[in-house]
Design a protein around this motif. Structure first.
Motif, PDB file in Angstrom:
ATOM      1  N   MET A  13       0.814  -1.304  -0.238  1.00 28.58           N
ATOM      2  CA  MET A  13       0.044  -0.064   0.089  1.00 28.58           C
ATOM      3  C   MET A  13       0.847   1.303   0.074  1.00 28.58           C
ATOM      4  O   MET A  13       1.874   1.254   0.858  1.00 28.58           O
ATOM      5  N   LYS A  14       0.397   2.223  -0.856  1.00 32.28           N
ATOM      6  CA  LYS A  14       1.351   3.321  -0.887  1.00 32.28           C
ATOM      7  C   LYS A  14       1.238   4.140   0.390  1.00 32.28           C
ATOM      8  O   LYS A  14       0.110   4.107   0.877  1.00 32.28           O
ATOM      9  N   LEU A  15       2.150   5.294   0.534  1.00 36.63           N
ATOM     10  CA  LEU A  15       2.029   6.232   1.612  1.00 36.63           C
ATOM     11  C   LEU A  15       0.843   7.057   1.474  1.00 36.63           C
ATOM     12  O   LEU A  15       0.149   7.382   2.420  1.00 36.63           O
ATOM     13  N   VAL A  16       0.572   7.366   0.431  1.00 41.55           N
ATOM     14  CA  VAL A  16      -0.786   8.261   0.284  1.00 41.55           C
ATOM     15  C   VAL A  16      -1.930   7.754   0.827  1.00 41.55           C
ATOM     16  O   VAL A  16      -2.864   8.284   1.072  1.00 41.55           O
ATOM     17  N   ASP A  17      -2.131   6.299   0.166  1.00 38.08           N
ATOM     18  CA  ASP A  17      -3.141   5.673   0.609  1.00 38.08           C
ATOM     19  C   ASP A  17      -3.516   5.542   2.263  1.00 38.08           C
ATOM     20  O   ASP A  17      -4.480   5.650   2.754  1.00 38.08           O
ATOM     21  N   LYS A  18      -2.615   5.295   2.585  1.00 37.44           N
ATOM     22  CA  LYS A  18      -2.314   5.135   4.255  1.00 37.44           C
ATOM     23  C   LYS A  18      -2.728   6.312   5.067  1.00 37.44           C
ATOM     24  O   LYS A  18      -3.482   6.226   5.872  1.00 37.44           O
ATOM     25  N   PHE A  19      -2.093   7.504   4.344  1.00 38.58           N
ATOM     26  CA  PHE A  19      -2.742   8.905   5.029  1.00 38.58           C
ATOM     27  C   PHE A  19      -3.987   8.938   4.637  1.00 38.58           C
ATOM     28  O   PHE A  19      -4.705   9.600   5.567  1.00 38.58           O
ATOM     29  N   THR A  20      -4.596   8.685   3.398  1.00 45.02           N
ATOM     30  CA  THR A  20      -6.184   8.883   3.186  1.00 45.02           C
ATOM     31  C   THR A  20      -6.834   7.964   4.080  1.00 45.02           C
ATOM     32  O   THR A  20      -7.792   8.521   4.748  1.00 45.02           O
ATOM     33  N   LEU A  21      -6.364   6.718   4.301  1.00 44.74           N
ATOM     34  CA  LEU A  21      -7.326   5.905   5.155  1.00 44.74           C
ATOM     35  C   LEU A  21      -7.319   6.634   6.482  1.00 44.74           C
ATOM     36  O   LEU A  21      -8.439   6.552   7.349  1.00 44.74           O
ATOM     37  N   TRP A  22      -6.252   6.957   6.986  1.00 42.36           N
ATOM     38  CA  TRP A  22      -6.192   7.491   8.330  1.00 42.36           C
ATOM     39  C   TRP A  22      -6.924   8.704   8.544  1.00 42.36           C
ATOM     40  O   TRP A  22      -7.823   8.748   9.523  1.00 42.36           O
ATOM     41  N   TYR A  23      -6.877   9.482   7.476  1.00 43.04           N
ATOM     42  CA  TYR A  23      -7.676  10.828   7.383  1.00 43.04           C
ATOM     43  C   TYR A  23      -9.312  10.511   7.561  1.00 43.04           C
ATOM     44  O   TYR A  23     -10.135  11.071   8.111  1.00 43.04           O
ATOM     45  N   LEU A  24      -9.614   9.521   6.628  1.00 47.56           N
ATOM     46  CA  LEU A  24     -11.083   9.066   6.427  1.00 47.56           C
ATOM     47  C   LEU A  24     -11.647   8.669   7.760  1.00 47.56           C
ATOM     48  O   LEU A  24     -12.643   8.883   8.165  1.00 47.56           O
ATOM     49  N   SER A  25     -10.685   7.760   8.293  1.00 46.10           N
ATOM     50  CA  SER A  25     -11.063   7.114   9.651  1.00 46.10           C
ATOM     51  C   SER A  25     -11.241   7.992  10.701  1.00 46.10           C
ATOM     52  O   SER A  25     -12.225   7.973  11.642  1.00 46.10           O
ATOM     53  N   ALA A  26     -10.450   9.098  10.909  1.00 44.78           N
ATOM     54  CA  ALA A  26     -10.375  10.054  11.815  1.00 44.78           C
ATOM     55  C   ALA A  26     -11.628  10.955  11.509  1.00 44.78           C
ATOM     56  O   ALA A  26     -12.317  11.436  12.467  1.00 44.78           O
ATOM     57  N   THR A  27     -12.045  11.131  10.414  1.00 42.28           N
ATOM     58  CA  THR A  27     -13.094  12.189   9.912  1.00 42.28           C
ATOM     59  C   THR A  27     -14.522  11.494  10.258  1.00 42.28           C
ATOM     60  O   THR A  27     -15.085  11.970  11.124  1.00 42.28           O
ATOM     61  N   LEU A  28     -14.441   9.905   9.906  1.00 43.16           N
ATOM     62  CA  LEU A  28     -15.759   9.278  10.408  1.00 43.16           C
ATOM     63  C   LEU A  28     -15.940   9.111  12.010  1.00 43.16           C
ATOM     64  O   LEU A  28     -17.050   9.081  12.447  1.00 43.16           O
ATOM     65  N   ILE A  29     -15.197   9.240  12.759  1.00 43.52           N
ATOM     66  CA  ILE A  29     -14.936   9.237  14.124  1.00 43.52           C
ATOM     67  C   ILE A  29     -15.400  10.760  14.710  1.00 43.52           C
ATOM     68  O   ILE A  29     -16.488  10.752  15.427  1.00 43.52           O
ATOM     69  N   ILE A  30     -14.777  11.737  14.164  1.00 45.85           N
ATOM     70  CA  ILE A  30     -15.075  12.990  14.615  1.00 45.85           C
ATOM     71  C   ILE A  30     -16.372  13.727  14.234  1.00 45.85           C
ATOM     72  O   ILE A  30     -17.069  14.213  15.008  1.00 45.85           O
ATOM     73  N   LEU A  31     -16.857  13.209  13.030  1.00 47.51           N
ATOM     74  CA  LEU A  31     -17.897  13.842  12.551  1.00 47.51           C
ATOM     75  C   LEU A  31     -19.291  13.718  13.404  1.00 47.51           C
ATOM     76  O   LEU A  31     -20.163  14.340  13.825  1.00 47.51           O
TER      77      LEU A  31
END
Length: 441
Positions: A1-19
């Motif tokens: 998995m590419k670095l950008v994909d890992k950051f994207t998944l982390w950002y989306l996971s954090a967003t789904l928790i925070i929203l």
């Protein structure tokens, strides 16, 4: 998995928790502000109605759209006291509604009488607030997902451009050119630190490589002279008047000198192989090389009364350095002859998929997994220096060949697989099955 994909998944996971947490906080804040604004408005209405009562003006049942009730009170409360109540009328079947009602009661002392002025108004239901927030969150998530997915790779190309540039230059870096690795400076602190570390590391690697190469060449050159002197002195000594016991000792010394010479040459060759000094520029006719190698060893095989079988397909060409092709074949064949038994057999098979060398011989005395390590011998042979198969393994690794060793029913089997690992494994399995069938017969 590419670095950008890992950051994207982390950002989306954090967003789904925070929203959802943000939605709950927004819901409580909105409801509190709505209730506060309604209470303040009703208190203002009550003060206006109290002013009308004090002035003797008639009071309407509704003021500013709010239900108004004015009555004298006998409650023991001070003037200016305010009561706020909330009433849900969802249990009243006649209304068939779930509206929420806020009631504000204020007490005033008018003409020495205590009056209770009550006003009420409907406010937004919690379900309506939640419905609006739910719709808003859904749209936010959809827009956020689309935006991140569409822009993540574009942004990463810009942000990680220095990293990819460094990676390409490091991949093209070659110790043999002895050129200093120069990496561009960036505005990212971490990338600059990485580039500085890589430049220092590659500079040290170039210096170490040059020193090691110079040492190996000098050591090999300097050892050749004393070895040649020792060899010539021993030859002169052997021609003089010596006794039988002395001749035996001189013969042992000559054998030791020859062995030391072979070790020196083999170690220098291994050093050059590890430094990738043999680069394949074109394909070599490996079929012809194999036939020439067998012809070169035919006298030695006849001297040991070995039966030779060969199955060599035509036009087998490999992307391999010509010198390495000779070394590979010579080491495999000399190993098969050296570790063979008198009146034994050797079989060589070559096709476009693999090279297989079989020879009879005694079982290996050590672990077969260590067969390709340096100075490891499969059997106690005085003529062997224990480096031949290590050189073969190094050549195979350089050219992405896979080499396997197997011993079954008195046969040593070495397979050099050219295209893939599956063919060599299948070959060994078929060969073992063939040998077991022969044993049963």
């Amino acid at each position: 998995m590419k670095l950008v994909d890992k950051f994207t998944l982390w950002y989306l996971s954090a967003t789904l928790i925070i929203l959802p947490l943000n939605a709950y906080i927004s819901y409580q804040s909105i409801r509190k502000e709505i209730d506060k604004a309604t209470v303040e408005r009703l208190m203002h209405v009550n003060e206006r109605v109290a002013g009308q009562v004090k002035a003797g003006e008639p009071v309407s049942d509704h003021t500013q759209g709010c239900k108004i009730v004015v009555a004298e009170s006998t409650a023991d409360v001070p003037a200016g006291h305010v009561e706020v109540a909330e009433k849900s009328i969802k249990d009243i079947p006649e209304l068939r509604d779930n509206d929420r009602k806020v009631i504000v009661s204020s007490y005033y002392n008018i003409n020495n009488r205590l009056y209770k002025v009550t006003s009420a108004d409907y406010v937004t239901r919690p379900e309506q607030i939640l419905a609006g927030l739910r719709t808003s969150i859904m749209w936010k998530v959809v827009i956020l997902l689309a935006f991140v997915i569409l822009t993540a790779r574009l942004v990463s190309r810009y942000v990680l451009a220095p990293f990819y540039s460094t990676l390409k230059k490091v991949q093209r870096f070659n110790l043999k050119t002895k050129q200093k690795l120069e990496l561009p400076r960036t505005r990212t602190k971490e990338f600059n630190e990485l580039n500085c570390f890589l430049e220092k590391m590659t500079d040290k690697a170039v210096k170490d490589y040059s020193s090691l190469k110079e040492f190996a060449e000098n050591a090999s050159h300097e050892l050749q002279t004393p070895l040649a002197i020792i060899r010539s002195k021993l030859e002169l000594l052997s021609e003089s008047d010596i006794r039988g016991e002395q001749a035996h000792l001189i013969g042992d010394m000559q054998n030791a000198v020859e062995k030391l010479t072979r070790i020196n040459r083999s170690l220098v060759l291994l050093s050059r192989l590890e430094n990738n000094e043999y680069e394949a520029t074109e394909k070599v006719p490996f079929s012809q090389y194999t036939r020439d190698a067998l012809s070169a060893f035919c006298d030695l095989m006849a001297l040991k009364s070995l039966r030779v079988k060969s199955h060599i397909e035509d036009e087998v060409c490999l992307h391999l350095h010509p010198s390495l092709a000779d070394i590979l074949l010579n080491n495999l064949l000399s190993n098969a002859i050296r570790h063979n038994q008198p009146e034994g057999a050797i079989e060589v098979t070559l096709n476009h998929e693999y090279l297989m060398v079989k020879n009879t011989g005694h079982p290996p005395t050590g672990p077969t997994a260590e067969m390709f390590q340096r100075f490891r011998k499969g059997s106690q042979c005085n003529n062997s220096i224990g480096i031949g198969l290590s050189i073969v393994k190094q050549i195979c690794d350089m050219n992405n060949f896979e080499i396997q060793y197997h011993y079954a029913s008195g046969l040593h089997i070495i397979v050099v697989n050219f295209p893939s690992e599956a063919a060599a494994s299948k070959l060994l399995q078929n060969d073992e099955r063939y040998l077991h069938e022969k044993i049963r017969q």
